[in-house]
Design a protein around this motif. Structure first.
Motif, PDB file in Angstrom:
ATOM      1  N   CYS A   3      29.545  24.369   1.728  1.00 22.26           N
ATOM      2  CA  CYS A   3      28.217  24.611   1.066  1.00 22.26           C
ATOM      3  C   CYS A   3      28.371  24.168  -0.393  1.00 22.26           C
ATOM      4  CB  CYS A   3      28.113  26.050   1.041  1.00 22.26           C
ATOM      5  SG  CYS A   3      27.960  26.627   2.765  1.00 22.26           S
ATOM      6  N   TYR A   4      27.578  23.054  -0.806  1.00 20.54           N
ATOM      7  CA  TYR A   4      27.661  22.301  -2.087  1.00 20.54           C
ATOM      8  C   TYR A   4      26.287  22.636  -2.571  1.00 20.54           C
ATOM      9  CZ  TYR A   4      27.737  19.435  -6.115  1.00 20.54           C
ATOM     10  OH  TYR A   4      27.795  19.023  -7.312  1.00 20.54           O
ATOM     11  N   GLY A 315      34.614  27.873   0.111  1.00 23.89           N
ATOM     12  CA  GLY A 315      33.956  26.550   0.384  1.00 23.89           C
ATOM     13  C   GLY A 315      32.610  26.565  -0.250  1.00 23.89           C
ATOM     14  N   ILE A 316      32.003  27.605  -1.180  1.00 23.19           N
ATOM     15  CA  ILE A 316      30.563  27.513  -1.461  1.00 23.19           C
ATOM     16  C   ILE A 316      30.672  27.392  -3.092  1.00 23.19           C
ATOM     17  CG2 ILE A 316      28.649  29.220  -1.798  1.00 23.19           C
ATOM     18  CD1 ILE A 316      30.034  31.053   0.652  1.00 23.19           C
ATOM     19  N   TYR A 317      29.955  26.331  -3.338  1.00 23.57           N
ATOM     20  CA  TYR A 317      30.180  25.671  -4.615  1.00 23.57           C
ATOM     21  C   TYR A 317      28.924  25.852  -5.450  1.00 23.57           C
ATOM     22  CZ  TYR A 317      34.188  23.868  -2.712  1.00 23.57           C
ATOM     23  OH  TYR A 317      35.591  23.726  -2.287  1.00 23.57           O
ATOM     24  N   VAL A 318      28.793  26.805  -6.483  1.00 24.08           N
ATOM     25  CA  VAL A 318      27.446  26.913  -7.537  1.00 24.08           C
ATOM     26  C   VAL A 318      27.809  26.888  -8.556  1.00 24.08           C
ATOM     27  CG1 VAL A 318      26.127  28.234  -5.527  1.00 24.08           C
ATOM     28  CG2 VAL A 318      27.961  29.329  -7.270  1.00 24.08           C
ATOM     29  N   ARG A 348      23.669  29.609 -11.000  1.00 25.58           N
ATOM     30  CA  ARG A 348      22.621  28.624 -10.961  1.00 25.58           C
ATOM     31  C   ARG A 348      22.958  28.175  -9.567  1.00 25.58           C
ATOM     32  NH1 ARG A 348      22.290  23.209 -14.374  1.00 25.58           N
ATOM     33  NH2 ARG A 348      24.391  22.891 -13.219  1.00 25.58           N
ATOM     34  N   ILE A 349      21.920  28.175  -8.572  1.00 24.64           N
ATOM     35  CA  ILE A 349      22.366  27.463  -7.228  1.00 24.64           C
ATOM     36  C   ILE A 349      20.964  26.463  -7.447  1.00 24.64           C
ATOM     37  CG2 ILE A 349      21.609  27.810  -4.794  1.00 24.64           C
ATOM     38  CD1 ILE A 349      22.384  30.908  -6.747  1.00 24.64           C
ATOM     39  N   SER A 350      21.669  25.196  -6.783  1.00 26.05           N
ATOM     40  CA  SER A 350      20.559  23.831  -6.971  1.00 26.05           C
ATOM     41  C   SER A 350      20.708  23.059  -5.957  1.00 26.05           C
ATOM     42  CB  SER A 350      20.835  23.231  -8.366  1.00 26.05           C
ATOM     43  OG  SER A 350      22.164  23.080  -8.585  1.00 26.05           O
ATOM     44  N   PHE A 351      19.386  22.729  -5.409  1.00 23.50           N
ATOM     45  CA  PHE A 351      19.472  22.095  -4.060  1.00 23.50           C
ATOM     46  C   PHE A 351      19.332  20.604  -4.192  1.00 23.50           C
ATOM     47  CE2 PHE A 351      16.708  26.000  -3.415  1.00 23.50           C
ATOM     48  CZ  PHE A 351      17.955  26.902  -3.134  1.00 23.50           C
ATOM     49  N   SER A 352      19.460  19.801  -3.105  1.00 24.07           N
ATOM     50  CA  SER A 352      19.218  18.375  -3.048  1.00 24.07           C
ATOM     51  C   SER A 352      18.282  18.165  -1.662  1.00 24.07           C
ATOM     52  CB  SER A 352      20.423  17.568  -3.181  1.00 24.07           C
ATOM     53  OG  SER A 352      21.102  17.402  -1.753  1.00 24.07           O
ATOM     54  N   ALA A 353      17.888  16.900  -1.730  1.00 16.62           N
ATOM     55  CA  ALA A 353      17.159  16.702  -0.482  1.00 16.62           C
ATOM     56  C   ALA A 353      18.052  16.704   0.798  1.00 16.62           C
ATOM     57  CB  ALA A 353      16.781  15.226  -0.343  1.00 16.62           C
ATOM     58  N   TYR A 354      19.403  16.866   0.694  1.00 17.76           N
ATOM     59  CA  TYR A 354      20.321  16.961   1.560  1.00 17.76           C
ATOM     60  C   TYR A 354      20.931  18.297   1.749  1.00 17.76           C
ATOM     61  CZ  TYR A 354      19.457  11.854   0.614  1.00 17.76           C
ATOM     62  OH  TYR A 354      18.641  10.912   0.366  1.00 17.76           O
ATOM     63  N   THR A 355      20.342  19.078   1.382  1.00 15.24           N
ATOM     64  CA  THR A 355      20.947  20.471   1.638  1.00 15.24           C
ATOM     65  C   THR A 355      20.520  21.045   2.861  1.00 15.24           C
ATOM     66  OG1 THR A 355      20.993  21.141  -1.025  1.00 15.24           O
ATOM     67  CG2 THR A 355      21.188  22.848   0.547  1.00 15.24           C
ATOM     68  N   ASP A 356      21.381  21.818   3.378  1.00 11.46           N
ATOM     69  CA  ASP A 356      21.135  22.366   4.880  1.00 11.46           C
ATOM     70  C   ASP A 356      20.664  23.801   4.689  1.00 11.46           C
ATOM     71  OD1 ASP A 356      21.531  23.504   7.545  1.00 11.46           O
ATOM     72  OD2 ASP A 356      21.682  21.483   7.866  1.00 11.46           O
ATOM     73  N   GLU A 359      23.415  26.328   4.573  1.00 11.49           N
ATOM     74  CA  GLU A 359      24.343  26.407   3.546  1.00 11.49           C
ATOM     75  C   GLU A 359      23.495  27.568   2.741  1.00 11.49           C
ATOM     76  OE1 GLU A 359      25.517  22.798   1.297  1.00 11.49           O
ATOM     77  OE2 GLU A 359      23.715  21.801   2.609  1.00 11.49           O
ATOM     78  N   ILE A 360      22.202  27.652   2.844  1.00 12.00           N
ATOM     79  CA  ILE A 360      21.739  28.920   2.158  1.00 12.00           C
ATOM     80  C   ILE A 360      22.222  30.494   2.502  1.00 12.00           C
ATOM     81  CG2 ILE A 360      19.398  30.271   1.813  1.00 12.00           C
ATOM     82  CD1 ILE A 360      19.748  27.539   0.153  1.00 12.00           C
ATOM     83  N   ASP A 361      22.320  30.449   4.262  1.00  8.66           N
ATOM     84  CA  ASP A 361      22.881  31.483   4.869  1.00  8.66           C
ATOM     85  C   ASP A 361      24.363  31.767   4.416  1.00  8.66           C
ATOM     86  OD1 ASP A 361      20.688  32.343   6.548  1.00  8.66           O
ATOM     87  OD2 ASP A 361      20.985  30.621   7.749  1.00  8.66           O
ATOM     88  N   CYS A 362      25.143  30.784   4.357  1.00  6.82           N
ATOM     89  CA  CYS A 362      26.431  30.707   3.882  1.00  6.82           C
ATOM     90  C   CYS A 362      26.653  31.242   2.548  1.00  6.82           C
ATOM     91  CB  CYS A 362      26.983  29.377   3.871  1.00  6.82           C
ATOM     92  SG  CYS A 362      28.771  29.211   3.774  1.00  6.82           S
ATOM     93  N   LEU A 363      25.726  30.952   1.627  1.00  6.67           N
ATOM     94  CA  LEU A 363      25.631  31.263   0.232  1.00  6.67           C
ATOM     95  C   LEU A 363      25.336  32.977   0.204  1.00  6.67           C
ATOM     96  CD1 LEU A 363      25.753  31.243  -2.883  1.00  6.67           C
ATOM     97  CD2 LEU A 363      23.169  30.677  -2.695  1.00  6.67           C
ATOM     98  N   TYR A 364      24.408  33.464   1.100  1.00  7.01           N
ATOM     99  CA  TYR A 364      24.013  34.840   1.155  1.00  7.01           C
ATOM    100  C   TYR A 364      25.145  35.761   1.464  1.00  7.01           C
ATOM    101  CZ  TYR A 364      21.414  39.105   1.014  1.00  7.01           C
ATOM    102  OH  TYR A 364      21.070  40.241   0.916  1.00  7.01           O
ATOM    103  N   GLN A 365      25.771  35.276   2.659  1.00  5.57           N
ATOM    104  CA  GLN A 365      26.674  35.762   3.152  1.00  5.57           C
ATOM    105  C   GLN A 365      27.955  36.109   2.263  1.00  5.57           C
ATOM    106  OE1 GLN A 365      27.615  33.805   6.878  1.00  5.57           O
ATOM    107  NE2 GLN A 365      25.685  34.197   7.742  1.00  5.57           N
ATOM    108  N   GLY A 366      28.226  35.065   1.508  1.00 11.20           N
ATOM    109  CA  GLY A 366      29.355  35.046   0.375  1.00 11.20           C
ATOM    110  C   GLY A 366      29.016  36.013  -0.712  1.00 11.20           C
ATOM    111  N   ILE A 367      27.879  35.971  -1.043  1.00 15.34           N
ATOM    112  CA  ILE A 367      27.587  36.927  -2.219  1.00 15.34           C
ATOM    113  C   ILE A 367      27.608  38.413  -1.413  1.00 15.34           C
ATOM    114  CG2 ILE A 367      25.535  38.099  -3.298  1.00 15.34           C
ATOM    115  CD1 ILE A 367      24.495  35.213  -3.885  1.00 15.34           C
TER     116      ILE A 367
END
Length: 377
Positions: A3-4, A315-318, A348-356, A359-367
């Motif tokens: 999750c980038y 594997g979650i990169y912020v 800081r969480i930052s997206f691109s046009a290619y963010t899925d 990855e948001i679910d993955c991040l929140y679960q990680g938090i």
């Protein structure tokens, strides 16, 4: 699953852009200053890239100068912009939450005698336009304002501010660091009314090490690098042809997909904010009207550095702020007057046009896992 979510630090290079770079490096590798066929071929490619980038920026190709990146372009604009007006005006106005490549040159000039004013944002992360305009007087020679804050996502009203500044003092040079807004917001230098504008490649899926400075016709900046005749002697040094082409290509791709990409980023932001609203220990620091590509939040009670390492193990990169700060305390959050404990727990969480969305679910679960695990410790 990786999750980038650190795209404001840098983005992955698009495959088609990487293919272009490889082709230029291996087939069109001449020095654009060489007076033979390979040199001419490289020069034509370089000037084509300059025209393509100028088209995206809404200016003439003669106003575009390639640099090694945003930091060099910002330094050039600040140092040379100040020098151009120094004999009649020694004042510089900027904000307290600019990128360090603007803040530090202004601080250096202040040590040498410049009258520097740093307008601070309020607790919501906004800059008061009246405060900026109020800081401009007859002694102001340069105003440097970012288009989008790189940590909070705050969008500054550059067009309105530039017009008001010019009405108050027509001699002021206005520079805009557009690094974080480039490719994401509608951008025309003539419409913005600025004299100089900075962009870079690695925030829009081009390689690191390439950027550009727009310099309006009639603004006669001096070079800060000397030793060659390239780019009208204003930015000498053998041009990085492959990366210049990559910057122009990535800029065109971003510009063409801007509306669709913004809608995608907005959906990602809304999904993340919706999840965070369920968690009483997560506080959102970004303004509601900020750029949707950037969300700054604090996981209260857990230091940023600790949480970053915990997430990275999964594997979650912020990030905790600007990558240029190398993990140091954020001058951006401090400038808002934010509580120290909250600032020290910011991500800081930052997206691109290619963010899925996954990855948001993955991040929140990680938090949530971090909150459960680290609080037990």
């Amino acid at each position: 699953m990786e999750c980038y979510l650190d795209n404001s630090a840098t983005t992955r290079v698009l495959p088609q852009v990487a293919d272009t770079v490889y082709k230029v490096l291996t087939q069109q590798y001449g020095n654009p200053s060489s007076l033979h066929k390979k040199g001419l071929e490289a020069e034509l490619i370089l000037e084509g890239a300059r025209r393509d980038l100028a088209q995206v920026l809404g200016c003439d190709s003669s106003e575009v100068y390639f640099t090694s990146g945003g930091t060099e372009a910002n330094n050039w604009a600040v140092y040379s912009g100040y020098e151009l007006r120094r004999r009649r005006a020694t004042g510089i106005v900027t904000t307290a939450f600019e990128h360090s490549s603007v803040i530090e040159p202004v601080q250096f000039l202040a040590e040498k005698g410049a009258q520097a004013t740093f307008v601070a944002p309020d607790i919501t992360g906004h800059i008061d336009p009246a405060a900026v305009l109020g800081a401009v007087d007859e002694n102001t020679g340069l105003v440097s304002l970012m288009l989008v804050n790189n940590e909070l996502g705050t969008i500054l009203p550059i067009k309105a501010l530039a017009a008001q500044i010019k009405r108050k003092n027509p001699q002021v040079l206005v520079h805009c660091d557009a690094v974080q807004g480039f490719g994401k917001l509608p951008l025309s230098v003539h419409s913005l009314g600025v004299d100089m504008l900075t962009v870079t490649g690695h925030k829009i899926h081009a390689p690191k090490g390439i950027g550009a400075l727009y310099i309006k016709k009639g603004v006669h900046l001096k070079p800060i690098i000397r030793g060659g005749q390239q780019q009208k002697r204003l930015r000498p040094g053998t041009e990085n042809v492959a990366y210049a082409v990559a910057l122009a290509q990535a800029a065109q791709i971003a510009d063409q997909g801007r509306v669709q990409n913004t809608a995608h980023a907005t959906a990602l932001r809304d999904k993340l904010l919706g999840l965070c609203a369920q968690n009483s220990e997560v506080a959102v620091n970004s303004p509601a009207d900020g750029l949707p590509y950037i969300v700054n939040l604090s996981v209260l009670g857990i230091r940023s550095e600790t949480l970053l390492h915990f997430l990275a193990e999964q594997g979650i990169y912020v990030s905790s702020g600007s990558a240029c700060a190398k993990g140091g305390p954020s001058h951006v959050l401090r400038s808002t007057g934010m509580d120290l404990a909250r600032a020290d727990s910011a991500l800081r969480i930052s997206f691109s046009a290619y963010t899925d969305e996954r990855e948001i679910d993955c991040l929140y679960q990680g938090i949530c896992q971090a909150q459960a695990t680290l609080s037990r410790r």
